[in-house]
Scaffold this motif. Structure first.
Motif, PDB file in Angstrom:
ATOM      1  N   GLY A 223      10.551   8.838  -1.291  1.00  0.00           N
ATOM      2  CA  GLY A 223      10.527   9.513  -2.590  1.00  0.00           C
ATOM      3  C   GLY A 223      10.485   8.523  -3.742  1.00  0.00           C
ATOM      4  N   ALA A 224       9.609   8.801  -4.707  1.00  0.00           N
ATOM      5  CA  ALA A 224       9.537   7.968  -5.911  1.00  0.00           C
ATOM      6  C   ALA A 224       9.266   8.892  -7.089  1.00  0.00           C
ATOM      7  N   ARG A 225       9.432   8.346  -8.289  1.00  0.00           N
ATOM      8  CA  ARG A 225       9.229   9.193  -9.460  1.00  0.00           C
ATOM      9  C   ARG A 225       7.730   9.225  -9.826  1.00  0.00           C
ATOM     10  N   THR A 226       7.173   8.032 -10.076  1.00  0.00           N
ATOM     11  CA  THR A 226       5.759   7.954 -10.469  1.00  0.00           C
ATOM     12  C   THR A 226       5.041   6.941  -9.576  1.00  0.00           C
ATOM     13  N   THR A 227       3.740   6.803  -9.767  1.00  0.00           N
ATOM     14  CA  THR A 227       2.978   5.887  -8.909  1.00  0.00           C
ATOM     15  C   THR A 227       3.454   4.437  -9.070  1.00  0.00           C
ATOM     16  N   LYS A 228       4.001   4.111 -10.265  1.00  0.00           N
ATOM     17  CA  LYS A 228       4.439   2.713 -10.446  1.00  0.00           C
ATOM     18  C   LYS A 228       5.712   2.396  -9.653  1.00  0.00           C
ATOM     19  N   ASP A 229       6.348   3.434  -9.083  1.00  0.00           N
ATOM     20  CA  ASP A 229       7.543   3.197  -8.260  1.00  0.00           C
ATOM     21  C   ASP A 229       7.203   3.089  -6.772  1.00  0.00           C
ATOM     22  N   LEU A 230       5.909   3.185  -6.455  1.00  0.00           N
ATOM     23  CA  LEU A 230       5.509   3.120  -5.031  1.00  0.00           C
ATOM     24  C   LEU A 230       5.195   1.675  -4.631  1.00  0.00           C
ATOM     25  N   PHE A 231       5.474   1.327  -3.398  1.00  0.00           N
ATOM     26  CA  PHE A 231       5.125  -0.019  -2.911  1.00  0.00           C
ATOM     27  C   PHE A 231       5.020  -0.009  -1.390  1.00  0.00           C
ATOM     28  N   TYR A 232       4.459  -1.081  -0.854  1.00  0.00           N
ATOM     29  CA  TYR A 232       4.213  -1.225   0.596  1.00  0.00           C
ATOM     30  C   TYR A 232       3.326  -0.092   1.143  1.00  0.00           C
ATOM     31  N   LEU A 233       2.537   0.544   0.275  1.00  0.00           N
ATOM     32  CA  LEU A 233       1.741   1.685   0.721  1.00  0.00           C
ATOM     33  C   LEU A 233       0.722   1.292   1.786  1.00  0.00           C
ATOM     34  N   GLU A 234       0.082   0.120   1.558  1.00  0.00           N
ATOM     35  CA  GLU A 234      -0.972  -0.293   2.497  1.00  0.00           C
ATOM     36  C   GLU A 234      -0.400  -0.544   3.883  1.00  0.00           C
ATOM     37  N   TRP A 235       0.711  -1.252   3.913  1.00  0.00           N
ATOM     38  CA  TRP A 235       1.345  -1.600   5.203  1.00  0.00           C
ATOM     39  C   TRP A 235       1.737  -0.325   5.952  1.00  0.00           C
ATOM     40  N   LEU A 236       2.306   0.629   5.223  1.00  0.00           N
ATOM     41  CA  LEU A 236       2.746   1.868   5.868  1.00  0.00           C
ATOM     42  C   LEU A 236       1.547   2.726   6.294  1.00  0.00           C
ATOM     43  N   ALA A 237       0.500   2.702   5.445  1.00  0.00           N
ATOM     44  CA  ALA A 237      -0.712   3.458   5.814  1.00  0.00           C
ATOM     45  C   ALA A 237      -1.331   2.858   7.076  1.00  0.00           C
ATOM     46  N   ASP A 238      -1.308   1.535   7.172  1.00  0.00           N
ATOM     47  CA  ASP A 238      -1.830   0.851   8.366  1.00  0.00           C
ATOM     48  C   ASP A 238      -1.054   1.251   9.612  1.00  0.00           C
ATOM     49  N   LEU A 239       0.282   1.300   9.449  1.00  0.00           N
ATOM     50  CA  LEU A 239       1.113   1.692  10.601  1.00  0.00           C
ATOM     51  C   LEU A 239       0.735   3.099  11.054  1.00  0.00           C
ATOM     52  N   GLU A 240       0.538   3.962  10.058  1.00  0.00           N
ATOM     53  CA  GLU A 240       0.215   5.355  10.365  1.00  0.00           C
ATOM     54  C   GLU A 240      -1.115   5.456  11.099  1.00  0.00           C
ATOM     55  N   LYS A 241      -2.062   4.595  10.652  1.00  0.00           N
ATOM     56  CA  LYS A 241      -3.392   4.607  11.263  1.00  0.00           C
ATOM     57  C   LYS A 241      -3.324   4.076  12.692  1.00  0.00           C
ATOM     58  N   LYS A 242      -2.515   3.071  12.880  1.00  0.00           N
ATOM     59  CA  LYS A 242      -2.458   2.367  14.155  1.00  0.00           C
ATOM     60  C   LYS A 242      -1.639   3.111  15.208  1.00  0.00           C
ATOM     61  N   TYR A 243      -0.550   3.739  14.767  1.00  0.00           N
ATOM     62  CA  TYR A 243       0.349   4.390  15.737  1.00  0.00           C
ATOM     63  C   TYR A 243       0.378   5.898  15.487  1.00  0.00           C
ATOM     64  N   LYS A 244      -0.055   6.642  16.487  1.00  0.00           N
ATOM     65  CA  LYS A 244      -0.184   8.088  16.267  1.00  0.00           C
ATOM     66  C   LYS A 244       1.163   8.789  16.097  1.00  0.00           C
ATOM     67  N   ASN A 245       2.245   8.153  16.566  1.00  0.00           N
ATOM     68  CA  ASN A 245       3.568   8.769  16.443  1.00  0.00           C
ATOM     69  C   ASN A 245       4.219   8.513  15.085  1.00  0.00           C
ATOM     70  N   PHE A 246       3.585   7.651  14.294  1.00  0.00           N
ATOM     71  CA  PHE A 246       4.205   7.268  13.027  1.00  0.00           C
ATOM     72  C   PHE A 246       3.571   8.051  11.878  1.00  0.00           C
ATOM     73  N   HIS A 247       4.422   8.741  11.116  1.00  0.00           N
ATOM     74  CA  HIS A 247       3.902   9.543   9.994  1.00  0.00           C
ATOM     75  C   HIS A 247       4.578   9.095   8.711  1.00  0.00           C
ATOM     76  N   PHE A 248       3.779   8.732   7.718  1.00  0.00           N
ATOM     77  CA  PHE A 248       4.339   8.280   6.443  1.00  0.00           C
ATOM     78  C   PHE A 248       4.014   9.301   5.360  1.00  0.00           C
ATOM     79  N   ILE A 249       5.064   9.804   4.708  1.00  0.00           N
ATOM     80  CA  ILE A 249       4.845  10.832   3.678  1.00  0.00           C
ATOM     81  C   ILE A 249       5.477  10.376   2.359  1.00  0.00           C
ATOM     82  N   PRO A 250       4.691   9.713   1.502  1.00  0.00           N
ATOM     83  CA  PRO A 250       5.233   9.380   0.179  1.00  0.00           C
ATOM     84  C   PRO A 250       5.143  10.613  -0.732  1.00  0.00           C
ATOM     85  N   ALA A 251       6.121  10.757  -1.620  1.00  0.00           N
ATOM     86  CA  ALA A 251       6.088  11.914  -2.523  1.00  0.00           C
ATOM     87  C   ALA A 251       6.522  11.475  -3.916  1.00  0.00           C
TER      88      ALA A 251
END
Lengths: 375, 197
Positions: free
Chosen positions: A278-306
């Motif tokens: 959970g974050a307030r605005t887009t400027k509070d988000l980070f490590y998105l690429e790394w987490l998106a990569d994990l999600e792409k690579k491992y089918k059991n891993f789900h990343f839900i930023p909000a």
């Protein structure tokens, strides 16, 4: 008034004040002198010879036994509990709010509030013997958001620091500006425990915070800093239950450590993980690429930023709303209701409490919700 | 010259008829705030008594051995306050050593004794009434015990009043002030028996 009286008045006042001042210091020396005392830990497992008069927490720390204390011994976090077998008087009003009736009956005390006045027998968990005070070197400081810094520390050569992902270390900052004493605060490791040479932390600037202000405004690369570690019992359980993880802001830290360790061990391939951030605005988000990569690579891993307050012009395609609402909607519609679940939470007390209510609503076992609350 | 008054009369008058709290209304702040709890009241009463006796003696000695011989009586206010502050600091250290539980339960109120007007009031009464050293000790002790008696009595009454059906607007400080007024009137009843001057 003649000249003699003019000098006599301040002189008399000065002499009277000096005599009283001397009396105070003599009393201090006599009354606050408790001599040398012995602290017997775990029935003779370790005997410490210390000078009486200091709080138990500090006396232990001076002998390299570090009892966790998120507030640095100010009696406001209730973390530094130890069992005191000797009679050290009744529980103080500063202790009772942090101790249950059962704990009080078992002579559990807050070690920062108990003064060592005579030889004591105490009991502490064995793992506290492993906690070390390390003088590390700041290798790199990176801004990951406008108010969160990633601080990479280099461990001294030959350090054998073994920790579980999810545990934390206590930063000790020296006196600076108007802060006159050394101050400790607890921060979760964001590093992978397999990296034996480094420790990494994510530190968000808390307005007016002593340690976070120091880290954000004074700490430089190449500088030394003390860290007391490893501490804490927030860690991944060795089960195959689905992991429902929720974090906010710098609550990302333990999960970065946990997920990178799971990748190393291969556990991430076998275990289902839902990670809500959970974050307030887009400027509070980070490590998105790394987490998106994990999600792409491992089918059991789900990343839900909000984002709870996305900017109007932001190109945001993810979830919006409070993280609790997003969690609720996923538990209702997307997450398998039949499988056993474990909750892992890290963030502000308000966010954690709200998430726990949602998790309980969906039948998650209270004893299987593990958390690291920012105290 | 010291006034002619028997030690017995001085002692009982300072406790009852000239009670520093209920006749002179000195030391009211801590009297009202601490009297909610009997244990703390007892501790504070004891602390005030000890501080009063020690500061009474110390201030008498400073006045008679330093200020009067040097003609510096006009410094008495500041000197008395400095002596009281030092005595309270020393007492704080001693209580912390002897009874940490009492020290913690007194909390901020122990340092506040420094600015308790009853303490300065007694030192000034001793000076104004020109008491001898023995009379000063007796008067300080009596005033301390009187303060202690008054706070314990109020604390006991408040314990009962807490369970009484007090009208909403009068609960808390309101009923406490009324109670103190009644207590003061009751103590005035003793005034025909003994007087201190």
């Amino acid at each position: 008034m003649n000249i003699a009286t003019l000098f006599l008045a301040p002189l008399s006042l000065g002499v009277i004040s000096a005599v009283l001042g001397a009396l105070i210091s003599i009393t201090d020396r006599i009354v606050n002198n408790y001599g040398d005392v012995v602290i017997d830990i775990n029935s003779g497992k370790k005997d410490l010879n210390v000078k009486g008069g200091s709080p138990l927490l500090l006396s232990l720390a001076e002998q390299d036994i570090f009892v966790p204390s998120a507030c640095g011994g100010r009696g406001s976090c209730g973390a530094c509990k130890v069992k005191v077998l000797s009679d050290v008087g009744p529980h103080l009003p500063t202790e009772t709010p942090y101790l249950t009736k059962e704990e009080q009956a078992e002579n559990i005390r807050l070690s920062c509030q108990v003064k060592v006045k005579q030889s004591l027998e105490i009991e502490i968990p064995e793992e506290l013997f492993n906690i070390q005070k390390l003088t590390t070197k700041v290798k790199k400081i990176t801004d990951v958001t406008h108010d969160i810094k990633e601080v990479l520390l280099e461990l001294p050569e030959g350090t054998d620091l073994q920790y579980q992902p999810g545990q934390y270390g206590q930063f000790e900052v020296p006196p600076y500006n108007k802060i006159k004493e050394r101050t400790q605060r607890a921060y979760s490791f964001s590093s992978n425990p397999n990296d034996k040479n480094h420790l990494e932390f994510l530190i968000r600037l808390v307005p007016g915070g002593i340690v976070t202000t120091y880290v954000h405004e004074h700490l430089q690369e190449g500088q030394s800093i003390n860290v007391v570690a490893p501490v804490g019992d927030f860690k991944v359980q060795k089960t195959d239950a689905q992991m429902i993880c929720v974090a906010g802001g710098s609550g990302m830290a333990p999960f970065k450590s946990i997920f990178s360790h799971m990748v190393d061990t291969g556990e991430i391939e076998n275990r289902e993980v839902w990670y809500f951030f959970g974050a307030r605005t887009t400027k509070d988000l980070f490590y998105l690429e790394w987490l998106a990569d994990l999600e792409k690579k491992y089918k059991n891993f789900h990343f839900i930023p909000a984002l709870s307050e996305p900017e109007e012009n932001a190109d945001w395609k993810g979830e919006t709303g409070l993280i609790t609402e997003v969690l609720k909607s996923y538990l209702e519609t997307k997450i398998d209701t039949e499988k056993t679940k474990e909750g892992y939470l890290c963030g502000s007390p308000g966010m954690l409490d709200a998430c726990m209510i949602v998790m309980r609503q969906f039948g998650m076992d209270e004893n299987k919700i593990y958390f690291d609350k920012f105290a | 010259m010291s006034p002619v008054i028997s030690p017995f009369s001085l002692f009982f008058a300072s406790i009852l008829t000239s009670n520093i709290l209920l006749a002179n209304f000195l030391g009211m702040c801590s009297f009202i705030s601490i009297s909610k709890d009997m244990k703390s009241s007892n501790g504070l009463g004891m602390a005030v008594t000890v501080v009063l006796v020690i500061t009474g003696m110390a201030n008498w000695a400073v006045l008679h051995f330093i200020l009067i011989p040097l003609g510096l009586e006009y410094l008495r206010y500041i000197v008395f306050i400095v002596v009281i502050a030092a005595v309270v600091q020393i007492l704080e250290m001693v209580i912390d050593r002897v009874s940490p539980a009492l020290y913690m339960s007194l909390g901020i109120f122990l340092p506040l004794i420094t600015v308790n007007c009853a303490i300065l009031g007694v030192a000034l009464f001793i000076e104004i009434r020109n008491y001898s050293f023995i009379q000063s000790v007796i008067y300080s002790l009596g005033s301390g015990l009187g303060w202690w008696l008054a706070i314990m009595a109020l604390s006991a009454i408040r314990k009962k009043v807490d369970k009484a059906p007090v009208p909403a607007g009068l609960q808390g400080p309101g009923i406490t002030m009324i109670t103190i007024g009644f207590m003061a009137m009751a103590f005035i009843g003793f005034s025909g028996m003994l007087q201190v001057q």
